[in-house]
Design a protein around this motif. Structure first.
Motif, PDB file in Angstrom:
ATOM      1  N   TYR A  23      -5.843 -55.473  57.821  1.00 51.41           N
ATOM      2  CA  TYR A  23      -6.529 -56.651  57.257  1.00 51.41           C
ATOM      3  C   TYR A  23      -6.009 -56.934  55.865  1.00 51.41           C
ATOM      4  CZ  TYR A  23     -10.305 -53.505  55.290  1.00 51.41           C
ATOM      5  OH  TYR A  23     -11.038 -52.566  54.637  1.00 51.41           O
ATOM      6  N   SER A  50      -3.092 -48.514  57.985  1.00 47.03           N
ATOM      7  CA  SER A  50      -1.945 -48.475  57.081  1.00 47.03           C
ATOM      8  C   SER A  50      -2.381 -48.508  55.611  1.00 47.03           C
ATOM      9  CB  SER A  50      -0.985 -49.620  57.404  1.00 47.03           C
ATOM     10  OG  SER A  50      -1.664 -50.855  57.311  1.00 47.03           O
ATOM     11  N   THR A  52      -4.749 -50.398  53.701  1.00 47.63           N
ATOM     12  CA  THR A  52      -5.039 -51.566  52.859  1.00 47.63           C
ATOM     13  C   THR A  52      -6.197 -51.294  51.899  1.00 47.63           C
ATOM     14  OG1 THR A  52      -4.323 -52.952  54.701  1.00 47.63           O
ATOM     15  CG2 THR A  52      -5.494 -54.058  52.908  1.00 47.63           C
ATOM     16  N   GLU A  68      -8.108 -41.165  58.408  1.00 51.16           N
ATOM     17  CA  GLU A  68      -7.324 -41.790  59.482  1.00 51.16           C
ATOM     18  C   GLU A  68      -6.849 -40.692  60.418  1.00 51.16           C
ATOM     19  OE1 GLU A  68      -6.300 -44.955  60.701  1.00 51.16           O
ATOM     20  OE2 GLU A  68      -5.388 -43.620  62.182  1.00 51.16           O
ATOM     21  N   ASP A 217     -10.751 -37.082  62.419  1.00 49.78           N
ATOM     22  CA  ASP A 217     -11.563 -37.949  63.253  1.00 49.78           C
ATOM     23  C   ASP A 217     -12.792 -38.429  62.469  1.00 49.78           C
ATOM     24  OD1 ASP A 217     -13.248 -39.015  65.193  1.00 49.78           O
ATOM     25  OD2 ASP A 217     -12.853 -37.434  66.670  1.00 49.78           O
ATOM     26  N   ALA A 218     -12.934 -39.722  62.341  1.00 45.52           N
ATOM     27  CA  ALA A 218     -14.044 -40.295  61.556  1.00 45.52           C
ATOM     28  C   ALA A 218     -15.397 -40.087  62.231  1.00 45.52           C
ATOM     29  CB  ALA A 218     -13.801 -41.787  61.329  1.00 45.52           C
ATOM     30  N   SER A 237     -12.064 -51.687  58.816  1.00 44.11           N
ATOM     31  CA  SER A 237     -12.008 -52.455  60.065  1.00 44.11           C
ATOM     32  C   SER A 237     -11.747 -51.443  61.181  1.00 44.11           C
ATOM     33  CB  SER A 237     -10.940 -53.543  60.023  1.00 44.11           C
ATOM     34  OG  SER A 237      -9.654 -53.013  59.906  1.00 44.11           O
ATOM     35  N   ALA A 272      -8.723 -37.936  70.093  1.00 42.67           N
ATOM     36  CA  ALA A 272      -9.413 -37.878  68.795  1.00 42.67           C
ATOM     37  C   ALA A 272      -9.731 -39.275  68.267  1.00 42.67           C
ATOM     38  CB  ALA A 272      -8.553 -37.108  67.794  1.00 42.67           C
ATOM     39  N   VAL A 274     -11.541 -43.159  68.481  1.00 53.02           N
ATOM     40  CA  VAL A 274     -12.667 -43.883  69.062  1.00 53.02           C
ATOM     41  C   VAL A 274     -12.150 -44.607  70.304  1.00 53.02           C
ATOM     42  CG1 VAL A 274     -14.166 -45.888  68.724  1.00 53.02           C
ATOM     43  CG2 VAL A 274     -13.902 -44.210  66.898  1.00 53.02           C
TER      44      VAL A 274
HETATM   45  C1  LIG Z   1      -7.985 -51.818  62.913  1.00 53.67           C
HETATM   46  S1  LIG Z   1      -7.166 -50.379  62.409  1.00 53.67           S
HETATM   47  C2  LIG Z   1      -7.444 -50.331  60.664  1.00 53.67           C
HETATM   48  C3  LIG Z   1      -6.478 -51.192  59.908  1.00 53.67           C
HETATM   49  C4  LIG Z   1      -6.605 -51.086  58.403  1.00 53.67           C
HETATM   50  N1  LIG Z   1      -7.756 -51.821  57.908  1.00 53.67           N
HETATM   51  C5  LIG Z   1      -5.360 -51.611  57.725  1.00 53.67           C
HETATM   52  O1  LIG Z   1      -5.454 -52.546  56.935  1.00 53.67           O
HETATM   53  O2  LIG Z   1      -4.275 -51.093  58.022  1.00 53.67           O
HETATM   54  C6  LIG Z   1      -8.191 -49.100  63.025  1.00 53.67           C
HETATM   55  C7  LIG Z   1      -7.661 -47.702  62.756  1.00 53.67           C
HETATM   56  O3  LIG Z   1      -8.624 -46.743  63.181  1.00 53.67           O
HETATM   57  C8  LIG Z   1      -7.928 -45.569  63.554  1.00 53.67           C
HETATM   58  N2  LIG Z   1      -8.836 -44.719  64.335  1.00 53.67           N
HETATM   59  C9  LIG Z   1      -9.222 -44.846  65.627  1.00 53.67           C
HETATM   60  N3  LIG Z   1     -10.083 -43.875  65.969  1.00 53.67           N
HETATM   61  C10 LIG Z   1     -10.265 -43.113  64.862  1.00 53.67           C
HETATM   62  C11 LIG Z   1     -11.062 -41.965  64.583  1.00 53.67           C
HETATM   63  N4  LIG Z   1     -11.826 -41.412  65.512  1.00 53.67           N
HETATM   64  N5  LIG Z   1     -11.026 -41.461  63.340  1.00 53.67           N
HETATM   65  C12 LIG Z   1     -10.238 -42.012  62.379  1.00 53.67           C
HETATM   66  N6  LIG Z   1      -9.450 -43.084  62.586  1.00 53.67           N
HETATM   67  C13 LIG Z   1      -9.467 -43.638  63.817  1.00 53.67           C
HETATM   68  C14 LIG Z   1      -6.724 -46.105  64.294  1.00 53.67           C
HETATM   69  O4  LIG Z   1      -5.678 -45.146  64.318  1.00 53.67           O
HETATM   70  C15 LIG Z   1      -6.377 -47.347  63.483  1.00 53.67           C
HETATM   71  O5  LIG Z   1      -5.400 -47.043  62.518  1.00 53.67           O
END
Ligand SMILES: C[S@@+](CC[C@H](N)C(=O)[O-])C[C@H]1O[C@@H](n2cnc3c(N)ncnc32)[C@H](O)[C@@H]1O
Length: 405
Positions: A23, A50, A52, A68, A217-218, A237, A272, A274
């Motif tokens: 975003y 990435s 942001t 992440e 893992d979040a 996001s 790991a 979501v």
């Molecule tokens: C929509 S992207 C976020 C983009 C970010 N706002 C940016 O500007 O780059 C969602 C991210 O959540 C990560 N993700 C998915 N499941 C996760 C988890 N259980 N724990 C941590 N990160 C996770 C994905 O690898 C992905 O990079």
């Protein structure tokens, strides 16, 4: 303000490496101002991608805290938020590697070894491009200084997708007309020059914040919150519930940089994450159980089950939805413990539709947030997308939460 990554192009540090679903930095800047997040405050993003949020926070004098799960993206964010270098040594090293890499990429004839064990590698990237990439990689790995080597690795990672046949957009991926060849060496050199320029232009700025990275893992934050300071503001996001494999976005980067070496390692990473993709679900991940008593989520799951009953595909979308919302609830609970009382948490979320069944993600996550103890301050529509397949208008919204005082 745009929600997409467009405005991050040509911004220092932010544009070193971007994913399509990143975003926009202005969205983060605006939120820092609106919620009066003071200099030095701690800003958390539990799905940092990435980077942001943490990189923008650091450039604005706040401390970034990034969670992440994807090890390559965690690496990219760490490199994008490292601001301090010995400039003379950096210039020497980068000049040398640029010279060697450009020469090696132009004549990739030596014994370079195999490409990575990525499935269907040559569908995604041509054999000639692979050889050029491996030639550059050999020069990158020969850089002795770890931080300088990491800059080079990120520059190479940023070249992979443009040099490949992979066509990515925020909510889809596919292949394009195969590209037989690409100027890997020149692109690598240009990337690295841009990175060095940004570092030089920001050198010695005392106001830049520090970023701490947690590659984890979040959904399991409660175990680590006590190791870190309380959070003053959070913004994220999350993955969208769009039935796409999010590891596809960084597949080349994961394999070429050695963060993932086999399909079983890739599966471990997906596990790991979501759940947002029906092709990557694991029965023993117990997230659905967390939303068993949530009527809104159960109604959506029933509608999806009904819609796809008896069909050859889509029969597991109901499970995908309950796994997704259960995972989101676990993340919300972890962040709640971490937030200072009174702190805000902003989530940028998109609704989705499957087989004509609308899934109002922002509203459902707001309901979960209330259950986790937050006060919901609002759902603000940022933009509306019209879905081509079923005519629903899909809103992308900012859900504004607050941990009560
Ligand atoms: C929509 S992207 C976020 C983009 C970010 N706002 C940016 O500007 O780059 C969602 C991210 O959540 C990560 N993700 C998915 N499941 C996760 C988890 N259980 N724990 C941590 N990160 C996770 C994905 O690898 C992905 O990079």
């Amino acid at each position: 303000v745009s929600t997409t990554a467009g405005p991050n192009q040509n911004r220092p540090f932010l544009d070193w490496y971007l994913i399509p679903e990143a975003y926009s930095a202005p969205l983060v800047e605006q939120a820092l101002a609106r919620f009066a997040v003071p200099p030095g405050a701690v800003v958390l993003d539990p799905f940092a991608g990435s980077g942001t949020t943490p990189v923008t926070a650091a450039l604005q004098g706040r401390a970034g805290l990034a969670v992440e799960v994807n090890p390559f993206l965690a690496f990219a964010t760490r490199v994008k938020s490292t601001f301090t270098y010995d400039l003379a040594a950096l210039r020497r090293d980068l000049e040398e590697v640029r010279r060697r890499a450009e020469r090696a990429a132009a004549n990739p004839n030596g014994a370079l070894g195999e490409g990575p064990a990525m499935p269907r590698l040559t569908r995604w990237i041509s054999p000639l491009v692979v050889r050029r990439v491996l030639a550059v990689r050999a020069e990158v790995e020969a850089v002795a200084h770890p931080a300088h080597r990491d800059l080079c690795r990120l520059a190479l990672a940023a070249v992979l997708r443009p040099a490949s046949n992979m066509r990515l957009s925020p909510h889809a991926f596919g292949s394009r007309v195969p590209r037989e060849d690409a100027p890997v060496g020149e692109w690598f050199v240009q990337r690295l020059e841009k990175m060095e320029r940004d570092i030089r232009e920001h050198a010695g700025r005392p106001d830049l914040g520090r970023v701490t990275l947690l590659n984890r893992d979040a959904r399991a934050l409660a175990e680590v919150v006590h190791n870190f300071p309380p959070v003053d503001f959070a913004m994220t996001s999350p993955p969208y519930l769009n039935n796409l494999d999010y590891t596809m976005q960084t597949r080349l980067e994961l394999f070429f940089l050695g963060f993932v070496r086999s399909m079983s390692e890739l599966r471990a990473l997906r596990r790991a994450m979501v759940v947002s993709d029906a092709k990557a679900m694991y029965r023993d991940v117990p997230d659905s159980a967390r939303v068993r008593d949530v009527p809104g989520v159960q109604a959506v799951a029933r509608a999806l089950a009904e819609r796809f009953r008896g069909r050859g595909w889509g029969w597991d979308y109901a499970f995908m939805a309950t796994q997704y919302f259960g995972g989101m609830l676990r993340m919300l609970e972890g962040v709640f413990c971490w937030l200072r009382p009174g702190a805000h948490f902003v989530l940028v979320l998109g609704s989705s539709a499957h087989g004509g069944v609308l899934v109002p993600v922002p509203e459902l996550v707001a309901d979960l947030a209330e259950r986790a103890g937050y006060r919901v301050e609002g759902i603000e529509v940022l933009r509306v997308r019209r879905s081509s397949s079923h005519g629903h208008r899909l809103a992308e919204s900012a859900l504004v939460l607050r941990r009560p005082l």
